[in-house]
Scaffold this motif. Structure first.
Motif, PDB file in Angstrom:
ATOM      1  N   GLY A   1       0.890  -1.447  -0.010  1.00  0.00           N
ATOM      2  CA  GLY A   1      -0.044   0.011  -0.011  1.00  0.00           C
ATOM      3  C   GLY A   1       1.030   1.307   0.006  1.00  0.00           C
ATOM      4  O   GLY A   1       1.692   1.602  -0.845  1.00  0.00           O
ATOM      5  N   ARG A   2       0.509   2.094   0.854  1.00  0.00           N
ATOM      6  CA  ARG A   2       1.317   3.461   0.949  1.00  0.00           C
ATOM      7  C   ARG A   2       2.894   3.291   1.417  1.00  0.00           C
ATOM      8  O   ARG A   2       3.426   3.943   0.680  1.00  0.00           O
ATOM      9  N   ILE A   3       2.952   2.214   2.203  1.00  0.00           N
ATOM     10  CA  ILE A   3       4.411   2.106   2.525  1.00  0.00           C
ATOM     11  C   ILE A   3       5.250   1.840   1.195  1.00  0.00           C
ATOM     12  O   ILE A   3       6.441   2.299   1.047  1.00  0.00           O
ATOM     13  N   LYS A   4       4.914   0.767   0.458  1.00  0.00           N
ATOM     14  CA  LYS A   4       5.333   0.275  -0.672  1.00  0.00           C
ATOM     15  C   LYS A   4       5.515   1.441  -1.714  1.00  0.00           C
ATOM     16  O   LYS A   4       6.635   1.553  -2.409  1.00  0.00           O
ATOM     17  N   SER A   5       4.420   2.279  -1.924  1.00  0.00           N
ATOM     18  CA  SER A   5       4.475   3.170  -2.763  1.00  0.00           C
ATOM     19  C   SER A   5       5.443   4.282  -2.714  1.00  0.00           C
ATOM     20  O   SER A   5       6.189   4.957  -3.519  1.00  0.00           O
ATOM     21  N   LEU A   6       5.462   4.698  -1.184  1.00  0.00           N
ATOM     22  CA  LEU A   6       6.521   5.539  -0.923  1.00  0.00           C
ATOM     23  C   LEU A   6       8.021   5.238  -1.380  1.00  0.00           C
ATOM     24  O   LEU A   6       8.737   5.665  -1.844  1.00  0.00           O
ATOM     25  N   ALA A   7       8.308   3.831  -0.968  1.00  0.00           N
ATOM     26  CA  ALA A   7       9.606   3.119  -1.013  1.00  0.00           C
ATOM     27  C   ALA A   7       9.908   3.221  -2.559  1.00  0.00           C
ATOM     28  O   ALA A   7      10.880   3.425  -2.986  1.00  0.00           O
ATOM     29  N   ASP A   8       9.071   2.896  -3.405  1.00  0.00           N
ATOM     30  CA  ASP A   8       9.279   2.846  -4.810  1.00  0.00           C
ATOM     31  C   ASP A   8       9.403   4.179  -5.574  1.00  0.00           C
ATOM     32  O   ASP A   8      10.234   4.299  -6.477  1.00  0.00           O
ATOM     33  N   ALA A   9       8.665   4.945  -5.019  1.00  0.00           N
ATOM     34  CA  ALA A   9       8.744   6.707  -5.548  1.00  0.00           C
ATOM     35  C   ALA A   9      10.223   6.912  -5.041  1.00  0.00           C
ATOM     36  O   ALA A   9      11.051   7.630  -5.658  1.00  0.00           O
ATOM     37  N   ALA A  10      10.723   6.655  -3.891  1.00  0.00           N
ATOM     38  CA  ALA A  10      11.832   7.228  -3.249  1.00  0.00           C
ATOM     39  C   ALA A  10      13.251   6.431  -4.064  1.00  0.00           C
ATOM     40  O   ALA A  10      14.096   6.873  -4.581  1.00  0.00           O
TER      41      ALA A  10
ATOM     42  N   GLY B   1      15.864   8.256  -7.043  1.00  0.00           N
ATOM     43  CA  GLY B   1      17.474   8.045  -6.888  1.00  0.00           C
ATOM     44  C   GLY B   1      18.138   7.762  -5.606  1.00  0.00           C
ATOM     45  O   GLY B   1      19.267   7.366  -5.407  1.00  0.00           O
ATOM     46  N   LEU B   2      17.382   6.934  -4.722  1.00  0.00           N
ATOM     47  CA  LEU B   2      17.767   6.440  -3.397  1.00  0.00           C
ATOM     48  C   LEU B   2      17.941   5.019  -3.564  1.00  0.00           C
ATOM     49  O   LEU B   2      17.274   4.407  -4.207  1.00  0.00           O
ATOM     50  N   ASN B   3      18.920   4.613  -3.123  1.00  0.00           N
ATOM     51  CA  ASN B   3      19.261   3.193  -3.312  1.00  0.00           C
ATOM     52  C   ASN B   3      19.114   2.594  -1.558  1.00  0.00           C
ATOM     53  O   ASN B   3      19.900   3.070  -0.560  1.00  0.00           O
ATOM     54  N   PHE B   4      18.232   1.397  -1.781  1.00  0.00           N
ATOM     55  CA  PHE B   4      18.160   0.519  -0.420  1.00  0.00           C
ATOM     56  C   PHE B   4      17.817  -0.596  -0.847  1.00  0.00           C
ATOM     57  O   PHE B   4      17.223  -1.037  -1.968  1.00  0.00           O
TER      58      PHE B   4
END
Length: 122
Positions: free
Chosen positions: A106-115, A119-122
């Motif tokens: 949901g919201r957590i996954k979409s925030l991580a994908d957008a980050a 350009g963020l690597n994690f």
């Protein structure tokens, strides 16, 4: 009295935080969500400082939210791209993702994908 859902999340949070630690070379990207808003911070745990933050209450996102009437996952994507932009301005490229005990969907996954797209690597 606390709900069992909150108690479970706090237990998961403690268990996760034992293993995840943000250093100055690779700070921690932590996410918190409430019913209305979502917040993201990049934290250097060694020095105990917040390098940058973004949320649905940020002026840039608040303006877009009011214009387009966005909710939920769309707002989380905007927060993810904004936190990535602010992190790159501070010179941060690699982070450790801390979902704060929330399930990764949901919201957590979409925030991580957008980050990640920002350009963020994690």
């Amino acid at each position: 009295m606390r709900s069992t859902r909150l108690i479970g999340r706090l237990k998961r949070k403690r268990r996760i935080r034992k293993k995840i630690f943000g250093e100055s070379s690779r700070p921690r990207l932590t996410v918190f969500k409430s019913k209305k808003h979502i917040y993201a911070q990049i934290i250097d745990d060694v020095n105990g400082i917040t390098l940058c933050s973004a949320s649905t209450l940020s002026p840039e996102i608040k303006q877009i939210r009011n214009e387009r009437r966005l909710k939920g996952i769309e707002l989380a994507k905007l927060v993810g791209s904004l936190i990535a932009k602010r992190a790159r301005e501070k010179g941060v490229e690699k982070v450790v993702f801390d979902r704060n005990g929330f399930p990764y969907h949901g919201r957590i996954k979409s925030l991580a994908d957008a980050a990640r797209e920002g350009g963020l690597n994690f």
